[in-house]
Design an enzyme around this catalytic site. Structure first.
Site, mmCIF file in Angstrom:
data_model
loop_
_atom_site.group_PDB
_atom_site.id
_atom_site.type_symbol
_atom_site.label_atom_id
_atom_site.label_comp_id
_atom_site.label_asym_id
_atom_site.label_seq_id
_atom_site.Cartn_x
_atom_site.Cartn_y
_atom_site.Cartn_z
ATOM 1 N N HIS A 1 -8.654 9.639 3.499
ATOM 2 C CA HIS A 1 -8.242 10.989 3.907
ATOM 3 C C HIS A 1 -9.212 12.067 3.422
ATOM 4 C CE1 HIS A 1 -6.237 11.637 -0.124
ATOM 5 N NE2 HIS A 1 -6.590 12.883 0.137
ATOM 6 N N ASP B 1 -5.067 4.106 2.900
ATOM 7 C CA ASP B 1 -5.899 5.228 2.456
ATOM 8 C C ASP B 1 -6.957 4.745 1.463
ATOM 9 O OD1 ASP B 1 -6.809 7.791 2.259
ATOM 10 O OD2 ASP B 1 -5.178 8.498 0.948
ATOM 11 N N SER C 1 -7.698 13.560 -5.375
ATOM 12 C CA SER C 1 -7.683 12.527 -4.333
ATOM 13 C C SER C 1 -8.907 11.620 -4.409
ATOM 14 C CB SER C 1 -7.637 13.184 -2.952
ATOM 15 O OG SER C 1 -6.388 13.796 -2.730
#
Length: 431
Positions: free
Chosen positions: A224, A275, A376
């Site tokens: 992502h 992901d 992230s």
């Protein structure tokens, strides 16, 4: 010209005095002499003063201890004459033009107190681990630890140390599993952490996501982070970096040679599925990562083998402390969370069915700290069978440190076949 003549004359006088002349006179003028040195002048040139040093000291102010062959503590007060790094390369003088552009140099107002001067001897002005110096390697100016031993060791290094090798999950600092609320840290605590930046058309660079070094040429992160800008040329990767927007001693910079996003990645309203992403890195010199105190690989888990729920694990990144914060912190931050069972994380007041078996949940039991925006792609690292192991990849969550809303991580142990198939270098992976 007068200054040059005065210096030449002073040299003649000093040589003369060293051969037995009795023309020296102690003067009250302040020469800043250290270690029992006395301020003297020649009776014929009383306006020229210098330090007359005791036998074992030298330097303009008697600040150099010629007898010192080791350092004590971290070497902050080391004033010996070691002048090479651990690879045997010569140190640059603290008054050289290149060094004068750095933070620590001979022209600082506190240079004398820090042991800096017109010499190239190793010093530790900023309280690092041990004495260091600046070394020129090609076009790069490096900060390098010095070839001088700790007095407590009782022995001198006879030769440069053996070449470092990658040993996955090893770091110079011990794991910290009792942190509450998170703390700022340095890259030595997470030497596998990769900082990933995106280039913009105007030439600026912004931080995007974290990642983890799993082999010398491969960094693992989250899809992502790249889905909106999937061109490999847009990204650069730093290893060995402790600060977001400034250089760290020993860091390495890489281009992205290959960017692999999971083809089955998808995003719901909140959750991210599959992901995971891989970045093949290469420096402009064509090299992969080199092991050091600040650069190391992280171990990968074995297939479907994860720590027990309730295990304390570390998360690291430049993420925001709150989702409403405007800026990322400048210093790398680390915190500790505990793994939460799927059964608990799939409760309706948590995330329900959005959490799948390819995901892991983790949170601070007091809900005071969490991964957040900017973390992230970064690592969730747990101790597994005595080695620090990449258990998860920071993926998604609702808010930051909200009650009953833990961070959700890509479950690395479920993606090992995918990782191996794309890297095609299983033997080089940190398994």
């Amino acid at each position: 010209m007068r200054a040059l003549l005065a210096r030449l004359l002073l040299c003649v006088l000093v040589v003369s005095d060293s051969k037995g002349s009795n023309e020296l006179h102690q003067v009250p003028s302040n020469c800043d002499c250290l270690n029992g040195g006395t301020c003297v002048s020649n009776k014929y040139f009383s306006n020229i003063h210098w330090c007359n040093c005791p036998k074992k000291f030298g330097g303009q102010h008697c600040e150099i201890d010629k007898s010192k062959t080791c350092y004590e503590g971290n070497g902050h007060f080391y004033r010996g004459k070691a002048s090479t790094d651990t690879m045997g390369r010569p140190c640059l003088p603290w008054n050289s033009a290149t060094v004068l552009q750095q933070t620590y140099h001979a022209h600082r107002s506190d240079a004398l107190q820090l042991g800096l001067g017109k010499h190239n001897y190793c010093r530790n002005p900023d309280n690092r681990r041990r004495p260091w110096c600046y070394v020129q390697v090609g076009l790069k100016l490096l900060v390098q630890e010095c070839m001088v031993h700790d007095c407590a060791d009782g022995k001198k290094p006879s030769s440069p140390p053996e070449e470092l090798k990658f040993q996955c999950g090893q770091k110079t600092l011990r794991p910290r599993f009792k942190i509450i609320g998170g703390e700022f840290t340095t890259i030595e605590n997470q030497p596998w952490f990769a900082a990933i930046y995106r280039r913009h058309r105007g030439g600026s660079v912004t931080y995007v996501c974290g990642g983890s070094l799993i082999s010398p040429c491969w960094v693992i992160s989250a899809t992502h982070c790249f889905i909106d800008y999937p061109k490999k040329e847009d990204y650069i990767v730093y290893l060995g970096r402790s600060r977001l927007n400034s250089n760290t001693q020993g860091e390495m910079k890489f281009e992205v040679e290959n960017l692999i996003l999971h083809k089955d990645y998808s995003a719901d309203t909140l959750a991210h599925h599959n992901d995971i992403a891989l970045l093949k890195i290469r420096s402009k010199e064509g090299r992969c990562a080199q092991p050091s105190r600040t650069i190391q690989t992280i171990c990968l888990p074995s297939m479907y083998n994860d720590p027990q729920f309730g295990t304390s694990c570390e998360i690291t990144g430049f993420g925001k402390e709150n989702s409403t914060d405007y800026l990322y912190p400048e210093q790398l931050k680390m915190t500790v969370v505990k793994l939460i069972s799927h059964r608990e994380c799939q409760q309706p007041h948590y995330y329900g069915s959005e959490v799948t078996t390819k995901m892991l949940c983790a949170a601070d039991p007091q809900w005071k700290t969490d991964s957040c925006q900017g973390d992230s792609g970064g690592p969730l690292v747990c101790s597994l069978q005595g080695r620090m192991t990449l258990t998860g990849i920071v993926s998604w969550g609702r808010g930051c440190a909200l009650k009953d809303k833990p961070g959700v991580y890509t479950r690395v142990s479920h993606f090992l076949p995918w990782i191996r198939s794309h890297t095609k270098e299983e033997n080089g992976l940190a398994l």
